[in-house]
Scaffold this motif. Structure first.
Motif, PDB file in Angstrom:
ATOM      1  N   LEU A 272       0.714  -1.093   0.159  1.00 45.90           N
ATOM      2  CA  LEU A 272      -0.233  -0.164  -0.091  1.00 45.90           C
ATOM      3  C   LEU A 272       0.953   1.357  -0.094  1.00 45.90           C
ATOM      4  O   LEU A 272       0.527   2.248  -0.582  1.00 45.90           O
ATOM      5  CB  LEU A 272      -1.072  -0.062   1.061  1.00 45.90           C
ATOM      6  N   LEU A 273       1.939   1.129   0.420  1.00 45.53           N
ATOM      7  CA  LEU A 273       2.785   2.460   0.668  1.00 45.53           C
ATOM      8  C   LEU A 273       3.253   2.973  -0.472  1.00 45.53           C
ATOM      9  O   LEU A 273       3.317   3.810  -1.172  1.00 45.53           O
ATOM     10  CB  LEU A 273       3.914   2.019   1.859  1.00 45.53           C
ATOM     11  N   LEU A 274       4.013   1.645  -1.308  1.00 47.41           N
ATOM     12  CA  LEU A 274       4.510   2.180  -2.786  1.00 47.41           C
ATOM     13  C   LEU A 274       3.292   2.408  -3.759  1.00 47.41           C
ATOM     14  O   LEU A 274       3.809   3.366  -4.336  1.00 47.41           O
ATOM     15  CB  LEU A 274       5.126   0.806  -3.338  1.00 47.41           C
ATOM     16  N   ASN A 275       2.178   1.888  -3.450  1.00 47.26           N
ATOM     17  CA  ASN A 275       1.138   2.305  -4.433  1.00 47.26           C
ATOM     18  C   ASN A 275       0.674   3.795  -4.126  1.00 47.26           C
ATOM     19  O   ASN A 275       0.337   4.590  -4.905  1.00 47.26           O
ATOM     20  CB  ASN A 275      -0.053   1.488  -4.234  1.00 47.26           C
ATOM     21  N   SER A 276       0.847   4.236  -2.954  1.00 43.42           N
ATOM     22  CA  SER A 276       0.361   5.507  -2.467  1.00 43.42           C
ATOM     23  C   SER A 276       1.466   6.575  -2.954  1.00 43.42           C
ATOM     24  O   SER A 276       1.094   7.718  -3.286  1.00 43.42           O
ATOM     25  CB  SER A 276       0.405   5.734  -0.871  1.00 43.42           C
ATOM     26  N   PHE A 285       0.088   7.352   2.406  1.00 40.06           N
ATOM     27  CA  PHE A 285       1.517   7.103   2.656  1.00 40.06           C
ATOM     28  C   PHE A 285       1.879   7.221   3.971  1.00 40.06           C
ATOM     29  O   PHE A 285       2.483   6.575   4.858  1.00 40.06           O
ATOM     30  CB  PHE A 285       2.098   8.184   1.704  1.00 40.06           C
ATOM     31  N   ASN A 286       1.432   8.397   4.607  1.00 41.10           N
ATOM     32  CA  ASN A 286       1.467   8.707   6.282  1.00 41.10           C
ATOM     33  C   ASN A 286       1.153   7.594   7.094  1.00 41.10           C
ATOM     34  O   ASN A 286       1.563   7.212   7.991  1.00 41.10           O
ATOM     35  CB  ASN A 286       0.914  10.237   6.489  1.00 41.10           C
ATOM     36  N   ASN A 292       3.669   0.789   9.837  1.00 40.35           N
ATOM     37  CA  ASN A 292       4.761  -0.292   9.869  1.00 40.35           C
ATOM     38  C   ASN A 292       5.866   0.174  10.333  1.00 40.35           C
ATOM     39  O   ASN A 292       6.904  -0.140   9.801  1.00 40.35           O
ATOM     40  CB  ASN A 292       4.695  -0.539   8.454  1.00 40.35           C
ATOM     41  N   MET A 293       6.134   1.259  11.320  1.00 42.39           N
ATOM     42  CA  MET A 293       7.023   1.884  11.613  1.00 42.39           C
ATOM     43  C   MET A 293       8.055   0.735  12.032  1.00 42.39           C
ATOM     44  O   MET A 293       9.361   0.931  11.908  1.00 42.39           O
ATOM     45  CB  MET A 293       7.006   3.101  12.643  1.00 42.39           C
ATOM     46  N   ILE A 294       7.813  -0.049  13.228  1.00 39.57           N
ATOM     47  CA  ILE A 294       8.748  -0.958  13.791  1.00 39.57           C
ATOM     48  C   ILE A 294       9.170  -2.010  12.850  1.00 39.57           C
ATOM     49  O   ILE A 294      10.692  -2.163  12.793  1.00 39.57           O
ATOM     50  CB  ILE A 294       7.759  -1.886  15.060  1.00 39.57           C
ATOM     51  N   PRO A 295       8.760  -2.489  11.895  1.00 40.29           N
ATOM     52  CA  PRO A 295       9.421  -3.623  11.057  1.00 40.29           C
ATOM     53  C   PRO A 295      10.360  -2.790   9.931  1.00 40.29           C
ATOM     54  O   PRO A 295      11.279  -3.040   9.617  1.00 40.29           O
ATOM     55  CB  PRO A 295       8.343  -4.198  10.359  1.00 40.29           C
ATOM     56  N   PHE A 296       9.998  -1.516   9.905  1.00 39.73           N
ATOM     57  CA  PHE A 296      10.702  -0.667   8.964  1.00 39.73           C
ATOM     58  C   PHE A 296      12.113  -0.277   9.614  1.00 39.73           C
ATOM     59  O   PHE A 296      13.125  -0.227   8.927  1.00 39.73           O
ATOM     60  CB  PHE A 296       9.987   0.637   8.485  1.00 39.73           C
ATOM     61  N   LEU A 297      11.839   0.058  11.160  1.00 41.83           N
ATOM     62  CA  LEU A 297      13.124   0.639  11.877  1.00 41.83           C
ATOM     63  C   LEU A 297      13.806  -0.544  11.879  1.00 41.83           C
ATOM     64  O   LEU A 297      15.216  -0.429  11.927  1.00 41.83           O
ATOM     65  CB  LEU A 297      12.559   1.216  13.127  1.00 41.83           C
ATOM     66  N   LYS A 298      13.425  -1.523  12.237  1.00 43.52           N
ATOM     67  CA  LYS A 298      14.145  -3.081  12.595  1.00 43.52           C
ATOM     68  C   LYS A 298      14.873  -3.277  11.220  1.00 43.52           C
ATOM     69  O   LYS A 298      16.229  -3.786  11.363  1.00 43.52           O
ATOM     70  CB  LYS A 298      13.127  -4.077  12.984  1.00 43.52           C
ATOM     71  N   ALA A 299      14.379  -3.022  10.164  1.00 44.05           N
ATOM     72  CA  ALA A 299      15.040  -3.369   8.766  1.00 44.05           C
ATOM     73  C   ALA A 299      15.947  -2.198   8.272  1.00 44.05           C
ATOM     74  O   ALA A 299      16.879  -2.517   7.511  1.00 44.05           O
ATOM     75  CB  ALA A 299      14.288  -3.679   7.943  1.00 44.05           C
TER      76      ALA A 299
END
Length: 396
Positions: A272-276, A285-286, A292-299
């Motif tokens: 959904l983020l990339l589509n936005s 997007f926001n 999904n902040m936690i998985p994004f931060l971990k990665a």
């Protein structure tokens, strides 16, 4: 003497022969996950304390250290299991130091892997019980010493392979410890292309992940692309891990994956983020970035994805211009009203700041005439992103 004791004595005899005769089968005896003797040892440890078993092992500290490690694992005593495996490692290291035939390489590498896994488990268990633990840190220092020793050795045909194998385990440990500074000394090894592909894939994955954190985006993109392409299809989880980090790096070049690829690897966090971004949907997007902040931060990709906000705004302005049929210029107040209705900006100053950033990043060709309250638009105000990327003018 019971059947169990006889079976154990037979096991010890075979184990001892494997050590003393430089048998290539030693790794089978030291395997902690697929041992054919695991059931026998479980029954043995139920009947006899480990201190009573020591007398059976004689002077061979390697065998006793291994048995103590197995007993600790059965009892879920991860602290003691890690310490015992360190003893196994040190015994094998002593054998390896006196080895001219290289028969110890397989069991030695196996011991390193098992050492890392047990240390990681011991530290996690200690953290869950609110106790201090430094097993991974201790293992890293042991491997660091061994790594330095290998670098000083003359090449016997497998020096580079051994060097990369230990470097891979060190990178894994540093990743668990989140020690990025120490890892940067290991991410530029030369000559890894001559190593087995499995070592290359692992090395490029961890080196690429660390280079994302270090801001070396081009090299990280190259390494993670290699990992995804060369990782076997059967290793679905590993390919997904590489792709999860690679896609945002590609998106910085305005290269978006096809939908079926996101579906195949269950990358729902990115879908959904990339589509936005492509649709210029700032609100979605926001929401997706926050959700999904936690998985994004971990990665380590949160800040990378944050940069895609510029692309999302660029696509939003493109849509607004098309709807409003803007050709030459537009009143800033009118443009602000459009964006305010979409709830993406709160003030005219914020909008002007966003436009200025897009102009700086070459994403839009126009100029702000504040004194006239007009946005002056040039011909072809939205350059082709692929052309910008080729000319290296795309700066997010």
């Amino acid at each position: 003497m019971s059947n169990l004791q006889q079976e154990f004595r037979s096991f010890l005899t075979e184990f001892d022969i494997a050590v003393r005769t430089n048998s290539a089968n030693l790794y089978q005896f030291l395997n902690l996950t697929q041992s054919s003797n695991s059931n026998m040892l479980k029954l043995l440890f139920k009947q006899f304390p480990i201190k009573d078993i020591e007398s059976y092992c004689g002077a061979d500290s390697l065998i006793f250290a291994h048995l103590k490690c197995v007993e600790s694992i059965i009892n879920k005593n991860w602290d003691e299991a890690s310490k015992s495996q360190q003893s196994v490692f040190l015994c094998l290291k002593q054998l390896a130091d006196n080895d001219s035939t290289r028969w110890t390489e397989i069991p030695f590498k196996q011991a390193i892997r098992q050492l890392r896994l047990l240390a990681n488990k011991a530290d996690k268990y200690a953290t869950s019980t609110k106790k201090e633990s430094a097993h991974l840190e201790n293992i890293y220092r042991l491997l660091q010493t061994e790594y330095g020793k290998i670098q000083r050795e003359t090449d016997n045909g497998t020096k580079k392979q051994n060097e990369v194998y230990i470097a891979n385990n060190m990178l894994r440990i540093l990743f668990s410890m989140k020690n990025f500074a120490s890892a940067m000394r290991l991410v530029n090894l030369a000559g890894i292309e001559n190593c087995p592909i499995s070592l290359q894939v692992t090395y490029n994955y961890y080196a690429g992940r660390f280079q994302v954190f270090g801001g070396n985006i081009d090299m990280a993109r190259k390494r993670l692309s290699f990992t995804f392409k060369r990782c076997p299809k059967s290793k679905f989880i590993n390919k997904r891990l590489a792709l999860f980090c690679l896609i945002p790096l590609k998106a910085l070049q305005a290269k978006f994956p096809k939908q079926h690829l996101l579906d195949k690897y269950n990358l729902n966090e990115l879908k959904l983020l990339l589509n936005s971004v492509k649709q210029g949907d700032i609100l979605t997007f926001n929401v997706e970035l926050e959700k999904n902040m936690i998985p994004f931060l971990k990665a380590g990709i949160y800040l990378i994805l944050e940069k895609l906000r510029k692309l999302a705004f660029r696509n939003l302005f493109k849509r607004v211009f098309q709807v409003a049929k803007v050709e030459k210029n537009i009143q800033l107040e009118k443009l602000f009203e459009y964006l305010k209705c979409l709830k993406v900006v709160e003030s005219k100053e914020e909008m002007e700041c966003i436009i200025a950033n897009l102009i700086y990043s070459n994403l839009i060709k126009c100029s702000i005439a504040s004194h006239r309250d007009i946005l002056l638009i040039s011909n072809n105000p939205f350059p082709n992103l692929k052309d910008l990327n080729k000319e290296k003018k795309l700066t997010l």
